[in-house]
Every structure is written in structure tokens, then in C-alpha cells.
Design a protein around this motif. Structure first.
Motif, PDB file in Angstrom:
ATOM      1  N   ILE A  46      -2.493 -30.035  33.245  1.00 42.10           N
ATOM      2  CA  ILE A  46      -1.702 -31.137  33.784  1.00 42.10           C
ATOM      3  C   ILE A  46      -2.397 -32.437  33.378  1.00 42.10           C
ATOM      4  N   PRO A  47      -1.661 -33.401  32.853  1.00 43.92           N
ATOM      5  CA  PRO A  47      -2.299 -34.679  32.519  1.00 43.92           C
ATOM      6  C   PRO A  47      -2.964 -35.298  33.750  1.00 43.92           C
ATOM      7  N   TYR A  48      -3.987 -36.086  33.502  1.00 40.25           N
ATOM      8  CA  TYR A  48      -4.685 -36.775  34.583  1.00 40.25           C
ATOM      9  C   TYR A  48      -4.509 -38.274  34.400  1.00 40.25           C
ATOM     10  N   ILE A  49      -4.819 -39.011  35.458  1.00 37.92           N
ATOM     11  CA  ILE A  49      -4.533 -40.445  35.470  1.00 37.92           C
ATOM     12  C   ILE A  49      -5.738 -41.219  35.982  1.00 37.92           C
ATOM     13  N   GLY A  50      -5.768 -42.493  35.636  1.00 36.32           N
ATOM     14  CA  GLY A  50      -6.865 -43.332  36.095  1.00 36.32           C
ATOM     15  C   GLY A  50      -6.554 -44.794  35.893  1.00 36.32           C
ATOM     16  N   THR A  51      -7.547 -45.615  36.236  1.00 33.52           N
ATOM     17  CA  THR A  51      -7.385 -47.062  36.108  1.00 33.52           C
ATOM     18  C   THR A  51      -8.261 -47.593  34.989  1.00 33.52           C
ATOM     19  N   LEU A  52      -7.796 -48.673  34.416  1.00 30.56           N
ATOM     20  CA  LEU A  52      -8.539 -49.394  33.389  1.00 30.56           C
ATOM     21  C   LEU A  52      -9.154 -50.639  34.014  1.00 30.56           C
ATOM     22  N   ARG A  53     -10.084 -51.254  33.339  1.00 27.12           N
ATOM     23  CA  ARG A  53     -10.782 -52.426  33.874  1.00 27.12           C
ATOM     24  C   ARG A  53      -9.866 -53.612  34.166  1.00 27.12           C
ATOM     25  N   ASP A  54      -8.726 -53.676  33.505  1.00 27.99           N
ATOM     26  CA  ASP A  54      -7.808 -54.799  33.717  1.00 27.99           C
ATOM     27  C   ASP A  54      -6.751 -54.490  34.779  1.00 27.99           C
ATOM     28  N   SER A  55      -7.033 -53.523  35.646  1.00 28.90           N
ATOM     29  CA  SER A  55      -6.138 -53.106  36.735  1.00 28.90           C
ATOM     30  C   SER A  55      -4.867 -52.439  36.231  1.00 28.90           C
ATOM     31  N   ARG A  56      -4.883 -52.003  34.996  1.00 25.00           N
ATOM     32  CA  ARG A  56      -3.782 -51.217  34.457  1.00 25.00           C
ATOM     33  C   ARG A  56      -4.131 -49.748  34.649  1.00 25.00           C
ATOM     34  N   TYR A  57      -3.217 -48.875  34.257  1.00 30.98           N
ATOM     35  CA  TYR A  57      -3.374 -47.438  34.462  1.00 30.98           C
ATOM     36  C   TYR A  57      -3.243 -46.700  33.138  1.00 30.98           C
ATOM     37  N   PHE A  58      -3.768 -45.472  33.104  1.00 30.55           N
ATOM     38  CA  PHE A  58      -3.607 -44.632  31.926  1.00 30.55           C
ATOM     39  C   PHE A  58      -3.261 -43.211  32.334  1.00 30.55           C
ATOM     40  N   VAL A  59      -2.647 -42.508  31.381  1.00 33.24           N
ATOM     41  CA  VAL A  59      -2.363 -41.075  31.495  1.00 33.24           C
ATOM     42  C   VAL A  59      -2.985 -40.433  30.275  1.00 33.24           C
ATOM     43  N   GLU A  60      -3.776 -39.394  30.480  1.00 36.08           N
ATOM     44  CA  GLU A  60      -4.413 -38.665  29.380  1.00 36.08           C
ATOM     45  C   GLU A  60      -4.282 -37.172  29.624  1.00 36.08           C
ATOM     46  N   GLY A  61      -4.613 -36.436  28.561  1.00 34.06           N
ATOM     47  CA  GLY A  61      -4.761 -34.991  28.722  1.00 34.06           C
ATOM     48  C   GLY A  61      -3.621 -34.198  28.142  1.00 34.06           C
ATOM     49  N   PRO A  62      -3.528 -32.987  28.641  1.00 32.16           N
ATOM     50  CA  PRO A  62      -4.129 -32.497  29.866  1.00 32.16           C
ATOM     51  C   PRO A  62      -5.621 -32.169  29.765  1.00 32.16           C
ATOM     52  N   HIS A  63      -6.129 -31.908  28.579  1.00 31.05           N
ATOM     53  CA  HIS A  63      -7.550 -31.580  28.425  1.00 31.05           C
ATOM     54  C   HIS A  63      -8.357 -32.857  28.229  1.00 31.05           C
ATOM     55  N   ARG A  64      -9.630 -32.780  28.500  1.00 32.75           N
ATOM     56  CA  ARG A  64     -10.516 -33.933  28.322  1.00 32.75           C
ATOM     57  C   ARG A  64     -10.453 -34.427  26.872  1.00 32.75           C
ATOM     58  N   SER A  65     -10.272 -33.523  25.935  1.00 29.49           N
ATOM     59  CA  SER A  65     -10.196 -33.923  24.534  1.00 29.49           C
ATOM     60  C   SER A  65      -8.767 -34.283  24.115  1.00 29.49           C
ATOM     61  N   GLY A  66      -7.848 -34.251  25.072  1.00 27.65           N
ATOM     62  CA  GLY A  66      -6.460 -34.577  24.771  1.00 27.65           C
ATOM     63  C   GLY A  66      -6.277 -36.059  24.506  1.00 27.65           C
ATOM     64  N   PRO A  67      -5.135 -36.428  23.997  1.00 24.22           N
ATOM     65  CA  PRO A  67      -4.889 -37.827  23.641  1.00 24.22           C
ATOM     66  C   PRO A  67      -4.573 -38.682  24.861  1.00 24.22           C
ATOM     67  N   ARG A  68      -4.715 -39.974  24.693  1.00 27.78           N
ATOM     68  CA  ARG A  68      -4.209 -40.902  25.707  1.00 27.78           C
ATOM     69  C   ARG A  68      -2.699 -40.924  25.519  1.00 27.78           C
ATOM     70  N   ILE A  69      -1.992 -40.549  26.543  1.00 25.15           N
ATOM     71  CA  ILE A  69      -0.535 -40.478  26.485  1.00 25.15           C
ATOM     72  C   ILE A  69       0.064 -41.868  26.578  1.00 25.15           C
TER      73      ILE A  69
END
Length: 141
Positions: free
Chosen positions: A70-93
């Protein structure tokens, strides 16, 4: 939903999901918002959440080793968000300004018949799913 999944969400919500005062780190409030938005989604609330490296992950299992499908999500330093994965080596979606859009991207990428979380590890999940799939009622839903 299980008490284990409820407890995992409670931990994530009370650790990362609380609103933070303005003098706190600028990364904290976007992270808190992301956790609250993810928890509001019934499909994600059925999964076991875990955090690491300012990321929110979702597992189809309640115990380590967690699933990484399952893709994972997080925050960037500029208060934006990202979706990546599902694997750690997966692409930034994607990167987005919206916690809601970020969570929606994860929901769009959930595996079929995802959830509720299985109360064991990812190593035990394939046998459980094979057994569940062989039941006659599993194919009618």
C-alpha cells in the motif's frame, strides 16, 4: 475492526494527530492534519497504521513484518504532502498541497479486498488469504 487496529490508530492519532501550537515545528501541523484525514477514511481505518521517518504507512497486518503493498504518505518541508511506494524503493507517485488529495491517491491504489487488517504478520497472510479464498462465500462478495 479489531481492538488491535483501534489501538494502533489511537497511538498514531495521539502521537501525531493532535493539533500543535503555532510555535511548534512547521512540520507538525501538516503531519497532524494528514493523520486526521487518513483516519477519517473508512477504508484506511480498517488497516493497521504505523509511522516512521515522518511517514504514515498502512498495513494489511497488525504485527511486524507489515505488508508493503500500500502506498505511504508524508509531509514535505514546505507543508505539502507526498505519496510514495508501495515499497521503500518505489517511486514518488505525487506531491500535493492537499491532505485530502494525498489520502485519496492511497485509497485509489489499495489492493483488491483490502482489509480488515489480519491479526498476524505479513509472512502468515498468504496462507490466510488462500484459505479465505477457497471458502465458497468468499467468491460471491
Amino acid at each position: 475492526m479489531t481492538n488491535i487496529v483501534d489501538a494502533a490508530w489511537h497511538k498514531v492519532l495521539t502521537t501525531y494527530g493532535e493539533p500543535f501550537p503555532p510555535e511548534a515545528s512547521p512540520l507538525l501541523e501538516p503531519s497532524a492534519k494528514l493523520v486526521r484525514v487518513a483516519h477519517a477514511e473508512p477504508l484506511l481505518r480498517r488497516l493497521s497504521p504505523w509511522t516512521g521517518m515522518r511517514e504514515l504507512h498502512f498495513s494489511r497486518c497488525t504485527e511486524m513484518d507489515y505488508t508493503w503493498d500500500i502506498p505511504y504518505i508524508g509531509t514535505l518541508r514546505d507543508s505539502r504532502y507526498f505519496v510514495e511506494g508501495p515499497h521503500r524503493s518505489g517511486p514518488r507517485i505525487a506531491e500535493t498541497d492537499s491532505a485530502q488529495a494525498t489520502v485519496a491517491m492511497v485509497i485509489d491504489r489499495l489492493p483488491p479486498r483490502c482489509g480488515p487488517a489480519f491479526i498476524h504478520t505479513a509472512r502468515e497472510l498468504p496462507a490466510y488469504e488462500a484459505q479465505a479464498e477457497s471458502r465458497p462465500d468468499a467468491r460471491t462478495g
